[in-house]
Design an enzyme around this catalytic site. Structure first.
Site, PDB file in Angstrom:
ATOM      1  N   LYS A 115     -22.629 -26.285   3.018  1.00  0.00           N
ATOM      2  CA  LYS A 115     -21.381 -27.276   4.056  1.00  0.00           C
ATOM      3  C   LYS A 115     -22.980 -28.176   4.873  1.00  0.00           C
ATOM      4  O   LYS A 115     -22.430 -30.163   4.646  1.00  0.00           O
ATOM      5  CB  LYS A 115     -20.571 -27.087   4.428  1.00  0.00           C
ATOM      6  CG  LYS A 115     -19.596 -26.365   3.701  1.00  0.00           C
ATOM      7  CD  LYS A 115     -18.496 -26.113   4.579  1.00  0.00           C
ATOM      8  CE  LYS A 115     -17.211 -25.505   3.830  1.00  0.00           C
ATOM      9  NZ  LYS A 115     -16.306 -25.002   4.485  1.00  0.00           N
ATOM     10  N   LYS A 198     -16.817 -25.081  -7.819  1.00  0.00           N
ATOM     11  CA  LYS A 198     -15.713 -24.386  -7.969  1.00  0.00           C
ATOM     12  C   LYS A 198     -14.785 -25.191  -7.516  1.00  0.00           C
ATOM     13  O   LYS A 198     -14.786 -27.108  -7.086  1.00  0.00           O
ATOM     14  CB  LYS A 198     -15.868 -23.944  -6.402  1.00  0.00           C
ATOM     15  CG  LYS A 198     -14.728 -22.785  -6.041  1.00  0.00           C
ATOM     16  CD  LYS A 198     -15.834 -22.608  -4.752  1.00  0.00           C
ATOM     17  CE  LYS A 198     -15.673 -23.318  -3.287  1.00  0.00           C
ATOM     18  NZ  LYS A 198     -14.823 -22.926  -1.718  1.00  0.00           N
ATOM     19  N   LYS A 201     -10.484 -28.346  -1.908  1.00  0.00           N
ATOM     20  CA  LYS A 201      -9.867 -28.870  -1.799  1.00  0.00           C
ATOM     21  C   LYS A 201     -10.152 -31.106  -1.287  1.00  0.00           C
ATOM     22  O   LYS A 201      -9.849 -31.207  -1.193  1.00  0.00           O
ATOM     23  CB  LYS A 201      -8.662 -28.709  -0.652  1.00  0.00           C
ATOM     24  CG  LYS A 201      -9.747 -28.056  -0.224  1.00  0.00           C
ATOM     25  CD  LYS A 201      -8.357 -27.311   1.308  1.00  0.00           C
ATOM     26  CE  LYS A 201      -8.888 -25.815   1.741  1.00  0.00           C
ATOM     27  NZ  LYS A 201      -7.893 -24.847   1.938  1.00  0.00           N
TER      28      LYS A 201
END
Ligand code: TYM
Length: 336
Positions: A115, A198, A201
């Protein structure tokens, strides 16, 4: 060693809508486990703000995740369902754990590295400390089982490290060694346009994920347009080894139909995409459209969702408060 009553805890961040990954990797499995053990499910809004959230969107997102859990079959009379920030003990226990966990442990967290990327100096301190809050979520309820997708495994392992160090440092056996529960065919649902990533969202294109609020036509269209290779389905799962997009669609089919991926391959061996994709689209619409319809109905009455979350928070506090009090006592905080 203390015997701990079996108890489930798990959570989802309200930082965007719910995806099929959240449903198959988490919520559907929670529904299957419901009733087997005392269960606590949480919309983890404190986690969401580790990256910027628009305040109004955070409230809407929190209700949407709660509606998704309810519409999928989480029963607030059987399970405890609430949003994290209404139970202040989460933040308090996480502070104690910030002082137990080591910086070197946090440095190993692959999700943080992914991230933060090359921007590690600019992300929030909260994003770095996030796994310690997650350990607090779990251990605040002495949860023994944590059903999650594959991507959360390292965080649950860290939870065990934190519990072990706390128990060791304070010469106690107060916190349990929590087990991650990662099973079934869809613990890692992949992106529909790129089988190496993956489903999430936050991916750029809406075509790469199924949102739980997508309508039937959109769901069918996304599966029909999902990226695949030209070869037909093989005779065995082994034959899907280097075909991540094909493997993903087979796993999704398996999870939606409560079968193993082996059983799906046995049924569709030799089938081309012209047969498999429409079958998958029909199955997905059949299983998901009733959930999205129910989510929309629930979201029409936000006050009722807020009321249910408030009731759940009260039940959660009743379990959490004595565990935090005892932790404070063990640590040596003076209680007047
Ligand atoms: P979050 O909000 O990213 O995801 C919620 C749950 O959905 C699973 N999941 C997936 N499973 C399979 N395939 C996918 N593509 C996929 N995408 C998401 C996740 O594994 C997770 O189970 N840190 C957690 C939330 C959390 C939590 C907790 C979980 C906070 N405290 C305590 C368990 C216990 C997270 O960000 O999940």
């Amino acid at each position: 060693m203390t015997d701990f009553t079996p108890r489930v805890f798990s959570g989802i961040k309200p930082s965007g809508g719910l995806t099929l990954g959240n449903y198959l990797g988490a919520i559907k499995r929670w529904v299957d486990m419901q009733g087997q053990m005392e269960s606590i499910y949480c919309v983890v809004d404190l986690h969401a703000v580790t990256v910027w959230q628009d305040p109004a969107a955070l409230k809407t997102g929190t209700r949407e995740i709660a509606a998704g859990m309810l519409a999928s079959g989480i029963d607030p009379a059987t399970s405890v369902l609430f949003n994290q920030s209404q139970v202040h003990q989460h933040a308090e226990l996480s502070w104690v754990f910030n002082c137990v966990a080591r910086v070197g442990w946090m440095d190993r967290m692959t999700q943080f590295k992914d991230k933060a990327g090359s921007n590690a100096q600019k992300v929030s301190l909260g994003l770095y400390a996030y796994p310690s809050l997650m350990a607090a979520d779990i251990l605040l309820y002495h949860a023994t089982h944590v059903p999650v997708g594959e991507d959360q495994k390292q965080h649950v392992e860290l939870t065990r490290d934190i519990a072990a160090k706390f128990n060791h440092d304070f010469k106690t056996d107060f916190f349990p060694m929590t087990e991650p529960v990662i099973d079934g065919p869809a613990t890692r649902v992949m992106n529909l346009r790129d089988g190496s990533k993956k489903m999430s969202k936050s991916g750029e294109s809406d075509m790469e994920r199924i949102n739980m609020l997508d309508d039937a036509d959109t769901i069918a269209k996304k599966f029909k347009k999902a990226k695949t290779d030209p070869a037909p389905l093989p005779e065995t799962l082994e034959g899907l080894k280097d075909r991540p997009e094909a493997r993903n669609l087979v796993d999704i089919y398996a999870a939606l139909s409560d079968q193993t991926s082996e059983a799906v391959i046995a049924e569709y061996a030799g089938a081309g995409w012209g047969r498999f994709k429409p079958a998958l689209a029909d199955l997905a619409v059949d299983k998901l459209a009733p959930i999205s319809t129910e989510m929309r109905r629930l979201l029409d009455d936000p006050a009722e969702i807020d009321r249910l979350l408030g009731e759940g928070a009260e039940k959660a506090r009743a379990i959490a408060a004595p565990i935090l009090d005892r932790t404070y006592d063990i640590v040596g905080f003076l209680r007047s």
